[in-house]
Each structure stands twice: as structure tokens, then as C-alpha cells.
Design an enzyme around this catalytic site. Structure first.
Site, PDB file in Angstrom:
ATOM      1  N   CYS A  82     -15.462  75.639   4.949  1.00 51.51           N
ATOM      2  CA  CYS A  82     -16.668  74.845   5.185  1.00 51.51           C
ATOM      3  C   CYS A  82     -16.470  73.881   6.368  1.00 51.51           C
ATOM      4  O   CYS A  82     -16.360  74.347   7.490  1.00 51.51           O
ATOM      5  CB  CYS A  82     -17.098  74.159   3.894  1.00 51.51           C
ATOM      6  SG  CYS A  82     -18.863  73.839   3.875  1.00 51.51           S
ATOM      7  N   HIS A 172     -16.814  77.649  -0.247  1.00 52.82           N
ATOM      8  CA  HIS A 172     -15.728  76.941  -0.949  1.00 52.82           C
ATOM      9  C   HIS A 172     -15.036  77.892  -1.924  1.00 52.82           C
ATOM     10  O   HIS A 172     -15.594  78.199  -2.968  1.00 52.82           O
ATOM     11  CB  HIS A 172     -16.303  75.750  -1.731  1.00 52.82           C
ATOM     12  CG  HIS A 172     -16.802  74.658  -0.850  1.00 52.82           C
ATOM     13  ND1 HIS A 172     -16.109  73.491  -0.644  1.00 52.82           N
ATOM     14  CD2 HIS A 172     -17.911  74.571  -0.087  1.00 52.82           C
ATOM     15  CE1 HIS A 172     -16.774  72.718   0.187  1.00 52.82           C
ATOM     16  NE2 HIS A 172     -17.874  73.348   0.540  1.00 52.82           N
ATOM     17  N   GLU A 174     -12.387  77.240  -3.646  1.00 53.49           N
ATOM     18  CA  GLU A 174     -11.522  76.465  -4.551  1.00 53.49           C
ATOM     19  C   GLU A 174     -12.268  76.023  -5.805  1.00 53.49           C
ATOM     20  O   GLU A 174     -11.729  75.323  -6.637  1.00 53.49           O
ATOM     21  CB  GLU A 174     -10.948  75.233  -3.808  1.00 53.49           C
ATOM     22  CG  GLU A 174     -11.922  74.085  -3.531  1.00 53.49           C
ATOM     23  CD  GLU A 174     -12.916  74.374  -2.410  1.00 53.49           C
ATOM     24  OE1 GLU A 174     -12.971  75.519  -1.913  1.00 53.49           O
ATOM     25  OE2 GLU A 174     -13.673  73.456  -2.049  1.00 53.49           O
TER      26      GLU A 174
HETATM   27  N1  GLN Z   1     -22.253  69.921   6.223  1.00 60.52           N
HETATM   28  C1  GLN Z   1     -20.866  69.623   6.437  1.00 60.52           C
HETATM   29  C2  GLN Z   1     -20.557  69.461   7.922  1.00 60.52           C
HETATM   30  O1  GLN Z   1     -21.363  69.784   8.719  1.00 60.52           O
HETATM   31  C3  GLN Z   1     -19.985  70.692   5.845  1.00 60.52           C
HETATM   32  C4  GLN Z   1     -20.240  70.804   4.361  1.00 60.52           C
HETATM   33  C5  GLN Z   1     -19.054  71.098   3.520  1.00 60.52           C
HETATM   34  O2  GLN Z   1     -17.898  71.067   3.970  1.00 60.52           O
HETATM   35  N2  GLN Z   1     -19.299  71.318   2.253  1.00 60.52           N
HETATM   36  O3  GLN Z   1     -19.521  68.992   8.267  1.00 60.52           O
END
Ligand code: GLN
Length: 189
Positions: A82, A172, A174
Site C-alpha cells: 500500500c 494489505h 497482513e
Molecule cells: N492512501 C495512502 C497514501 O496515499 C495509502 C493507504 C494505505 O497505505 N492503506 O499514502
């Protein structure tokens, strides 16, 4: 004794530590996970969890960990999930200083409001069963080039990619107790 670092500025650090330690156990690998907060320590692999990429990036720069990661990046496997995926990318649609370790362009918060967070069954290259993928304000990988190759897509959108010893996921892995992504990552050691 394998040491897996998990950058621990924010996000679901504890979940990654638990999951990677369980994955090591399941594979008979002796090792442990170490949170990395104030300075870089000697590790065999590194995980950069989700969170807010702008915050993680500025804390990495402030602590000097940003430059330390760049120095060791060729030598150890690194997985970004992410926000961690955003940090690994060479190009982002929004001003955030990234590590520029993977040939990919990323769009932040790409799934729009009504789909801010969702879970789906994702087909991943090399996995024999779909993976339960949790997306939370997730980015998308808009394109890859060079040695970076796509491992999973939702329709035409890339959500997982690999380049040499770097692995990037916009979801994610995890959060569901499924160890396969962390096992796959440990196999990159
Ligand atoms: N929206 C976050 C970003 O742009 C990422 C979201 C996340 O890691 N769950 O950094």
C-alpha cells in the site's frame, strides 16, 4: 538467523511482524522481525507497511533511514504494501518523495470514495488459489516498464508487481491470516 526489518513509523507494523514471524515458523526458517524506527539496523530483508506515504516518507528522510534504505536496496529483498508500494515507485501522481526502486508509476487513492476500502479474491501469478486481498484507500500501479513485471490485476488495473528482489502490493497482505505473500517474500531471500 534471519532478520526481517519492518519500518515502524505508522501503519499496521505489528500485523506485519506477526505475519512474517508466522511465515518463518511455517517454513522452518529461524528468524525474527525487527521494527525499524529511529535508525536503520542490519537486516536480511525489509518490509515497508501501509500508512500515509507522505508521512512515512518525511519520517524516513528525517531519521536518515531513507538514504540507508537506498544504499542497501540492491542487496536485500524489499516488500512495500500500500503506502509502501508508493514509496518503492519511481513515479507518483502526487508530490511525495519516493525511494525510486521500482520501474512503475503509481496513482495514490485511486479507487475513489465508494470503494475506499474493500476486499476481494485476487488471482496472483504463481499462486494456486486466489488470495484474500484487502484494499484500504489503496493506490494503483498505472504502468510498469523495464524489468518490472505484473503479478496481479483487477480488471486492467495492476495491484501487484515484482522487479528483481523488490515486491510491491497495493493491498494489505497482513490482515487476513493468509501467510502466502509473506512466504513468497521470504523465498526471495
Ligand atoms: N492512501 C495512502 C497514501 O496515499 C495509502 C493507504 C494505505 O497505505 N492503506 O499514502
Amino acid at each position: 538467523m534471519i532478520k526481517v526489518g519492518v519500518t515502524a513509523f505508522q501503519g499496521d507494523v505489528e500485523e506485519h511482524i506477526i505475519t512474517v514471524e508466522r511465515a518463518m515458523d511455517s517454513m522452518g526458517i529461524e528468524g525474527r522481525a525487527i521494527p525499524i524506527r529511529e535508525k536503520m539496523v542490519d537486516v536480511d530483508a525489509l518490509i515497508i507497511p501501509g500508512g500515509e506515504s507522505t508521512t512515512i516518507s518525511s519520517l524516513m528522510i528525517k531519521t536518515g533511514i531513507f538514504e540507508e534504505i537506498k544504499k542497501i536496496a540492491d542487496d536485500i529483498p524489499i516488500m512495500g504494501t500500500c503506502a509502501g508500494c508508493i514509496l518503492l515507485s519511481k513515479e507518483v501522481d502526487y508530490a511525495v518523495k519516493t525511494l525510486e526502486l521500482m520501474d512503475m508509476e503509481v496513482e495514490r487513492n485511486a479507487f475513489g470514495r465508494q470503494k475506499d476500502s474493500f476486499q476481494c479474491s485476487l488471482d496472483i501469478e504463481g499462486f494456486d488459489k486466489p488470495f484474500p486481498a484487502v484494499f484500504i484507500r489503496a493506490p494503483l500501479i498505472k504502468r510498469v516498464w523495464g524489468n518490472c513485471r505484473v503479478m496481479a490485476k483487477i480488471d486492467n488495473d495492476i495491484v501487484m508487481a515484482k522487479e528483481d528482489n523488490k515486491l510491491a502490493l497495493t493491498f494489505h497482505p497482513e490482515l487476513t491470516g493468509d501467510l502466502r505473500i509473506h512466504q513468497y517474500f521470504l523465498n526471495m531471500l
